[in-house]
Write an enzyme that holds these catalytic residues in place. Structure first.
Site, PDB file in Angstrom:
ATOM      1  N   GLU A 258      27.149  -9.115  18.536  1.00 55.31           N
ATOM      2  CA  GLU A 258      25.577  -9.428  18.823  1.00 55.31           C
ATOM      3  C   GLU A 258      25.841 -10.213  20.294  1.00 55.31           C
ATOM      4  OE1 GLU A 258      23.461 -11.746  16.094  1.00 55.31           O
ATOM      5  OE2 GLU A 258      23.415 -10.222  14.613  1.00 55.31           O
ATOM      6  N   GLU A 309      10.937  -8.263  17.414  1.00 53.14           N
ATOM      7  CA  GLU A 309      10.734  -8.165  15.999  1.00 53.14           C
ATOM      8  C   GLU A 309       9.973  -9.203  15.511  1.00 53.14           C
ATOM      9  OE1 GLU A 309      14.577  -7.071  13.722  1.00 53.14           O
ATOM     10  OE2 GLU A 309      15.535  -7.523  15.513  1.00 53.14           O
ATOM     11  N   LYS A 312      10.467 -11.808  12.473  1.00 56.27           N
ATOM     12  CA  LYS A 312      11.463 -12.912  12.444  1.00 56.27           C
ATOM     13  C   LYS A 312      10.799 -14.124  12.753  1.00 56.27           C
ATOM     14  CE  LYS A 312      15.578 -11.713  13.487  1.00 56.27           C
ATOM     15  NZ  LYS A 312      17.072 -11.535  14.080  1.00 56.27           N
TER      16      LYS A 312
END
Length: 345
Positions: A258, A309, A312
Protein backbone atom coordinates in the site's frame (compact mmCIF):
# COMPACT_ATOMS: atom_id res chain seq x y z
CA UNK A 1 7.84 26.78 -44.77
CA UNK A 2 9.36 24.06 -42.56
CA UNK A 3 7.35 20.84 -42.28
CA UNK A 4 5.49 20.35 -38.99
CA UNK A 5 5.54 16.95 -37.31
CA UNK A 6 2.12 16.06 -35.86
CA UNK A 7 2.23 15.72 -32.08
CA UNK A 8 1.00 12.12 -32.12
CA UNK A 9 3.85 11.15 -34.47
CA UNK A 10 6.34 12.96 -32.27
CA UNK A 11 5.05 11.01 -29.27
CA UNK A 12 5.34 7.78 -31.24
CA UNK A 13 8.91 8.55 -32.27
CA UNK A 14 9.79 9.41 -28.67
CA UNK A 15 8.38 6.06 -27.49
CA UNK A 16 10.36 4.17 -30.12
CA UNK A 17 13.58 5.98 -29.26
CA UNK A 18 12.97 5.78 -25.50
CA UNK A 19 10.97 2.62 -24.83
CA UNK A 20 9.34 2.53 -21.41
CA UNK A 21 9.74 -0.59 -19.35
CA UNK A 22 9.73 -1.64 -15.74
CA UNK A 23 7.34 -2.81 -13.07
CA UNK A 24 3.62 -2.47 -13.72
CA UNK A 25 1.92 -0.47 -10.98
CA UNK A 26 -0.63 -2.35 -8.88
CA UNK A 27 -3.74 -0.95 -7.21
CA UNK A 28 -5.51 -1.89 -3.97
CA UNK A 29 -9.23 -2.54 -4.36
CA UNK A 30 -11.09 -1.64 -1.19
CA UNK A 31 -14.87 -1.91 -1.10
CA UNK A 32 -15.92 0.13 1.96
CA UNK A 33 -18.34 2.41 0.13
CA UNK A 34 -22.07 2.39 -0.56
CA UNK A 35 -21.78 4.10 -3.94
CA UNK A 36 -19.12 2.01 -5.67
CA UNK A 37 -19.37 0.21 -9.03
CA UNK A 38 -19.99 -3.52 -9.02
CA UNK A 39 -17.03 -5.87 -8.80
CA UNK A 40 -17.37 -6.84 -12.47
CA UNK A 41 -17.46 -3.16 -13.51
CA UNK A 42 -14.42 -2.48 -11.35
CA UNK A 43 -12.34 -5.31 -12.79
CA UNK A 44 -13.33 -4.10 -16.25
CA UNK A 45 -12.00 -0.67 -15.20
CA UNK A 46 -8.73 -2.30 -14.14
CA UNK A 47 -8.43 -3.87 -17.57
CA UNK A 48 -9.39 -0.70 -19.43
CA UNK A 49 -6.65 1.20 -17.60
CA UNK A 50 -4.01 -1.50 -18.07
CA UNK A 51 -3.72 -2.16 -14.33
CA UNK A 52 -1.98 -5.53 -14.22
CA UNK A 53 -1.84 -6.09 -10.46
CA UNK A 54 -4.55 -5.97 -7.80
CA UNK A 55 -4.71 -6.32 -4.04
CA UNK A 56 -7.92 -7.67 -2.55
CA UNK A 57 -8.37 -7.43 1.22
CA UNK A 58 -10.59 -10.50 1.34
CA UNK A 59 -11.52 -13.27 -1.11
CA UNK A 60 -14.57 -11.48 -2.47
CA UNK A 61 -16.28 -14.04 -4.68
CA UNK A 62 -17.68 -11.58 -7.24
CA UNK A 63 -14.28 -9.94 -7.67
CA UNK A 64 -12.52 -13.29 -8.04
CA UNK A 65 -15.04 -14.41 -10.65
CA UNK A 66 -14.52 -11.18 -12.56
CA UNK A 67 -10.72 -11.69 -12.42
CA UNK A 68 -10.89 -15.07 -14.16
CA UNK A 69 -8.79 -15.22 -17.33
CA UNK A 70 -7.85 -11.54 -17.00
CA UNK A 71 -4.15 -12.24 -16.43
CA UNK A 72 -4.14 -9.69 -13.60
CA UNK A 73 -1.79 -10.72 -10.77
CA UNK A 74 -3.62 -10.97 -7.45
CA UNK A 75 -2.74 -10.47 -3.81
CA UNK A 76 -5.66 -11.93 -1.87
CA UNK A 77 -6.01 -11.19 1.81
CA UNK A 78 -7.01 -13.24 4.81
CA UNK A 79 -8.93 -10.73 6.97
CA UNK A 80 -7.61 -10.28 10.49
CA UNK A 81 -10.94 -11.59 11.79
CA UNK A 82 -10.25 -14.96 10.12
CA UNK A 83 -6.77 -15.49 11.54
CA UNK A 84 -7.85 -17.45 14.60
CA UNK A 85 -9.74 -20.03 12.55
CA UNK A 86 -6.74 -20.56 10.27
CA UNK A 87 -4.59 -21.62 13.20
CA UNK A 88 -6.47 -24.90 12.70
CA UNK A 89 -4.83 -26.79 9.79
CA UNK A 90 -8.13 -28.23 8.58
CA UNK A 91 -9.72 -24.79 8.47
CA UNK A 92 -6.73 -23.46 6.57
CA UNK A 93 -7.10 -26.20 3.96
CA UNK A 94 -10.80 -25.41 3.61
CA UNK A 95 -10.10 -21.68 3.30
CA UNK A 96 -7.53 -22.32 0.60
CA UNK A 97 -9.85 -24.68 -1.30
CA UNK A 98 -12.82 -22.32 -1.20
CA UNK A 99 -11.02 -19.06 -1.89
CA UNK A 100 -7.98 -19.95 -3.99
CA UNK A 101 -7.97 -23.45 -5.45
CA UNK A 102 -11.56 -23.17 -6.68
CA UNK A 103 -10.47 -20.21 -8.84
CA UNK A 104 -6.97 -21.31 -9.83
CA UNK A 105 -5.48 -21.18 -12.47
CA UNK A 106 -8.14 -18.94 -14.08
CA UNK A 107 -7.27 -16.36 -11.39
CA UNK A 108 -3.59 -15.47 -11.36
CA UNK A 109 -2.84 -15.54 -7.62
CA UNK A 110 0.60 -14.26 -6.63
CA UNK A 111 0.43 -13.75 -2.84
CA UNK A 112 -1.85 -14.64 0.02
CA UNK A 113 -1.61 -11.87 2.63
CA UNK A 114 -2.36 -13.50 5.97
CA UNK A 115 -3.45 -10.50 8.01
CA UNK A 116 -3.04 -6.76 7.41
CA UNK A 117 -1.26 -4.46 9.86
CA UNK A 118 -1.85 -6.84 12.75
CA UNK A 119 -0.92 -5.25 16.08
CA UNK A 120 1.48 -7.71 17.76
CA UNK A 121 -0.26 -7.29 21.12
CA UNK A 122 -3.69 -7.97 19.59
CA UNK A 123 -3.61 -11.13 17.51
CA UNK A 124 0.08 -11.20 16.74
CA UNK A 125 0.33 -14.72 18.14
CA UNK A 126 -2.10 -15.92 15.46
CA UNK A 127 -0.30 -14.66 12.37
CA UNK A 128 2.62 -17.06 11.99
CA UNK A 129 0.63 -20.23 12.82
CA UNK A 130 -1.99 -19.17 10.24
CA UNK A 131 0.74 -18.44 7.69
CA UNK A 132 2.31 -21.85 8.27
CA UNK A 133 -1.02 -23.62 7.86
CA UNK A 134 -1.87 -21.80 4.64
CA UNK A 135 1.61 -22.58 3.33
CA UNK A 136 1.26 -26.25 4.25
CA UNK A 137 -2.12 -26.34 2.46
CA UNK A 138 -0.49 -24.79 -0.62
CA UNK A 139 2.31 -27.32 -0.41
CA UNK A 140 -0.27 -30.09 -0.28
CA UNK A 141 -1.64 -28.74 -3.56
CA UNK A 142 1.92 -28.42 -4.95
CA UNK A 143 1.44 -24.68 -5.44
CA UNK A 144 3.83 -23.38 -2.78
CA UNK A 145 6.35 -22.32 -5.41
CA UNK A 146 3.73 -20.48 -7.49
CA UNK A 147 1.67 -18.74 -4.81
CA UNK A 148 3.53 -17.18 -1.89
CA UNK A 149 2.32 -16.66 1.66
CA UNK A 150 3.08 -13.42 3.49
CA UNK A 151 1.58 -10.78 5.79
CA UNK A 152 1.38 -7.00 5.52
CA UNK A 153 3.07 -4.80 8.13
CA UNK A 154 3.09 -1.05 8.64
CA UNK A 155 5.69 1.45 9.79
CA UNK A 156 4.45 1.48 13.39
CA UNK A 157 6.57 -1.64 13.94
CA UNK A 158 9.73 0.35 13.17
CA UNK A 159 11.75 1.64 16.10
CA UNK A 160 14.69 3.51 14.59
CA UNK A 161 14.10 5.02 11.15
CA UNK A 162 16.91 7.52 10.69
CA UNK A 163 19.18 7.31 8.89
CA UNK A 164 17.73 4.57 6.65
CA UNK A 165 20.74 2.30 7.13
CA UNK A 166 19.95 2.24 10.87
CA UNK A 167 16.38 1.04 10.37
CA UNK A 168 15.24 -1.65 12.78
CA UNK A 169 12.07 -3.05 14.23
CA UNK A 170 11.06 -2.00 17.73
CA UNK A 171 12.59 -4.10 20.46
CA UNK A 172 9.18 -4.98 21.89
CA UNK A 173 7.96 -6.46 18.58
CA UNK A 174 11.04 -8.42 17.56
CA UNK A 175 9.54 -11.62 18.99
CA UNK A 176 6.71 -11.07 16.48
CA UNK A 177 8.63 -9.85 13.42
CA UNK A 178 11.75 -12.01 13.52
CA UNK A 179 10.05 -15.44 13.29
CA UNK A 180 7.83 -14.14 10.47
CA UNK A 181 10.87 -12.90 8.57
CA UNK A 182 12.57 -16.23 9.15
CA UNK A 183 9.53 -18.01 7.73
CA UNK A 184 9.38 -15.72 4.68
CA UNK A 185 13.07 -16.30 4.01
CA UNK A 186 12.78 -20.07 4.31
CA UNK A 187 9.81 -20.16 1.89
CA UNK A 188 11.36 -17.76 -0.68
CA UNK A 189 8.53 -15.31 -0.18
CA UNK A 190 8.52 -11.53 0.39
CA UNK A 191 7.48 -9.18 3.17
CA UNK A 192 4.49 -6.98 2.36
CA UNK A 193 4.88 -3.45 3.74
CA UNK A 194 2.41 -0.56 3.75
CA UNK A 195 4.48 2.60 3.28
CA UNK A 196 2.95 6.09 3.53
CA UNK A 197 5.23 9.12 3.23
CA UNK A 198 2.06 11.18 3.82
CA UNK A 199 1.77 10.08 7.44
CA UNK A 200 5.51 10.52 8.02
CA UNK A 201 5.27 14.06 6.64
CA UNK A 202 2.24 15.21 8.63
CA UNK A 203 3.79 13.68 11.75
CA UNK A 204 6.98 15.73 11.37
CA UNK A 205 6.54 18.66 8.95
CA UNK A 206 9.29 20.57 10.70
CA UNK A 207 12.00 18.14 9.61
CA UNK A 208 10.42 16.66 6.46
CA UNK A 209 9.78 18.93 3.48
CA UNK A 210 6.68 18.51 1.34
CA UNK A 211 8.79 18.28 -1.82
CA UNK A 212 10.77 15.40 -0.30
CA UNK A 213 7.51 13.56 0.42
CA UNK A 214 5.99 14.25 -3.03
CA UNK A 215 9.03 13.24 -5.14
CA UNK A 216 9.42 16.86 -6.32
CA UNK A 217 12.76 17.74 -4.71
CA UNK A 218 15.28 18.78 -7.37
CA UNK A 219 18.30 17.44 -5.47
CA UNK A 220 19.40 15.07 -2.72
CA UNK A 221 17.77 15.96 0.61
CA UNK A 222 19.22 13.32 2.94
CA UNK A 223 22.65 11.75 2.82
CA UNK A 224 23.24 8.45 4.57
CA UNK A 225 26.95 7.87 4.14
CA UNK A 226 27.47 7.63 0.39
CA UNK A 227 23.76 7.10 -0.32
CA UNK A 228 21.72 10.11 -1.33
CA UNK A 229 17.96 10.30 -0.92
CA UNK A 230 15.88 12.60 -3.09
CA UNK A 231 12.50 11.31 -1.89
CA UNK A 232 11.01 9.96 1.32
CA UNK A 233 9.53 6.83 -0.28
CA UNK A 234 12.99 5.47 -1.08
CA UNK A 235 14.18 6.31 2.42
CA UNK A 236 11.26 4.52 4.11
CA UNK A 237 11.66 1.46 1.90
CA UNK A 238 15.36 1.30 2.76
CA UNK A 239 14.43 1.57 6.44
CA UNK A 240 12.38 -1.61 5.98
CA UNK A 241 15.22 -3.31 4.08
CA UNK A 242 17.62 -2.45 6.92
CA UNK A 243 15.18 -3.66 9.57
CA UNK A 244 14.69 -6.94 7.70
CA UNK A 245 18.46 -7.43 7.53
CA UNK A 246 18.80 -6.79 11.26
CA UNK A 247 16.13 -9.42 11.86
CA UNK A 248 18.06 -12.03 9.92
CA UNK A 249 16.19 -11.66 6.63
CA UNK A 250 19.21 -10.85 4.48
CA UNK A 251 18.08 -9.73 1.03
CA UNK A 252 14.43 -10.79 1.52
CA UNK A 253 12.33 -8.91 -1.07
CA UNK A 254 9.84 -6.30 0.11
CA UNK A 255 6.59 -5.64 -1.75
CA UNK A 256 5.04 -2.22 -1.12
CA UNK A 257 1.51 -3.47 -0.57
CA UNK A 258 0.00 0.00 0.00
CA UNK A 259 1.07 3.56 -0.63
CA UNK A 260 -1.00 6.66 -1.23
CA UNK A 261 -1.84 10.30 -0.51
CA UNK A 262 -5.31 11.66 0.33
CA UNK A 263 -6.89 14.35 -1.83
CA UNK A 264 -9.01 15.83 0.99
CA UNK A 265 -9.83 15.57 4.66
CA UNK A 266 -6.62 16.50 6.50
CA UNK A 267 -3.33 18.38 6.65
CA UNK A 268 -1.60 18.58 3.24
CA UNK A 269 -4.44 16.49 1.82
CA UNK A 270 -5.23 18.21 -1.47
CA UNK A 271 -6.01 17.28 -5.04
CA UNK A 272 -2.72 18.72 -6.29
CA UNK A 273 -0.62 16.94 -3.66
CA UNK A 274 -2.38 13.62 -4.29
CA UNK A 275 -1.91 14.01 -8.05
CA UNK A 276 1.78 14.76 -7.59
CA UNK A 277 2.31 11.81 -5.26
CA UNK A 278 0.49 9.18 -7.28
CA UNK A 279 1.81 10.21 -10.69
CA UNK A 280 5.38 10.54 -9.42
CA UNK A 281 5.27 7.25 -7.51
CA UNK A 282 3.85 5.44 -10.55
CA UNK A 283 6.64 6.85 -12.70
CA UNK A 284 9.16 5.93 -10.03
CA UNK A 285 7.95 2.30 -10.00
CA UNK A 286 7.99 2.03 -13.79
CA UNK A 287 11.59 3.29 -13.86
CA UNK A 288 12.55 0.03 -12.18
CA UNK A 289 15.75 1.45 -10.72
CA UNK A 290 15.49 0.31 -7.13
CA UNK A 291 16.54 2.31 -4.07
CA UNK A 292 19.90 3.67 -2.93
CA UNK A 293 20.33 0.60 -0.71
CA UNK A 294 19.17 -1.90 -3.35
CA UNK A 295 19.74 -0.25 -6.72
CA UNK A 296 18.66 -1.90 -9.93
CA UNK A 297 15.89 -3.98 -8.35
CA UNK A 298 12.29 -3.37 -9.31
CA UNK A 299 9.94 -2.49 -6.47
CA UNK A 300 6.54 -4.17 -6.75
CA UNK A 301 4.13 -1.49 -5.54
CA UNK A 302 0.37 -1.18 -5.04
CA UNK A 303 -1.28 2.25 -4.95
CA UNK A 304 -3.96 2.73 -2.34
CA UNK A 305 -6.70 2.75 -3.47
CA UNK A 306 -8.95 2.28 -6.49
CA UNK A 307 -11.84 4.41 -5.18
CA UNK A 308 -12.73 6.93 -2.52
CA UNK A 309 -14.52 4.85 0.14
CA UNK A 310 -17.21 6.81 1.95
CA UNK A 311 -17.77 4.25 4.70
CA UNK A 312 -14.23 4.44 6.09
CA UNK A 313 -13.22 6.55 9.05
CA UNK A 314 -11.74 8.90 10.07
CA UNK A 315 -12.49 11.43 7.30
CA UNK A 316 -8.98 11.31 5.88
CA UNK A 317 -9.40 7.61 5.08
CA UNK A 318 -12.27 8.35 2.68
CA UNK A 319 -10.14 10.24 0.17
CA UNK A 320 -7.35 8.00 -1.13
CA UNK A 321 -9.09 7.02 -4.37
CA UNK A 322 -7.50 7.10 -7.81
CA UNK A 323 -10.99 7.01 -9.34
CA UNK A 324 -14.27 8.58 -8.36
CA UNK A 325 -17.16 6.17 -7.72
CA UNK A 326 -18.54 7.11 -11.16
CA UNK A 327 -15.40 5.45 -12.60
CA UNK A 328 -13.86 8.71 -13.78
CA UNK A 329 -10.14 9.10 -12.95
CA UNK A 330 -9.16 11.82 -10.50
CA UNK A 331 -5.92 12.30 -12.41
CA UNK A 332 -4.18 10.59 -15.32
CA UNK A 333 -1.81 7.82 -14.27
CA UNK A 334 0.15 5.44 -16.48
CA UNK A 335 -0.04 2.10 -14.67
CA UNK A 336 2.05 0.07 -17.11
CA UNK A 337 4.09 0.71 -20.20
CA UNK A 338 2.29 -0.12 -23.41
CA UNK A 339 3.88 -1.41 -26.57
CA UNK A 340 1.86 -2.66 -29.55
CA UNK A 341 -1.28 -2.43 -27.44
CA UNK A 342 0.03 -4.77 -24.75
CA UNK A 343 1.42 -4.17 -21.31
CA UNK A 344 5.20 -4.41 -21.04
CA UNK A 345 5.93 -6.92 -18.29
Amino acid sequence: MSPMIPLFLLALFTTILNPISGEPVGVCYGMLGNNLPSQSETIALFRQNNIRRIRLYDPNQAALNALKNSGIEVIVGVPNSDLRSLTNPSSARSWLQNNVLNYYPAVNFKYIAVGNEVVPSNGGDLVLPAMRNVYDALRGANLHDRIKVSTAVDMTLIGNSFPPSSGEFRGDVRSYTDPIIGFLTSTNSALLANIYPYFSYIGNPRDISLSYALFTSSSVVVWDGSRGYQNLFDALLDVIYSAVERSGGGSLPVVVSESGWPSNGGNAASFDNARAYYTNLAARVRENRGTPKRPGRGVETYLFAMFDENQKSPEIEKNFGLFFPNKQPKFPITFAAVRDGKAVE
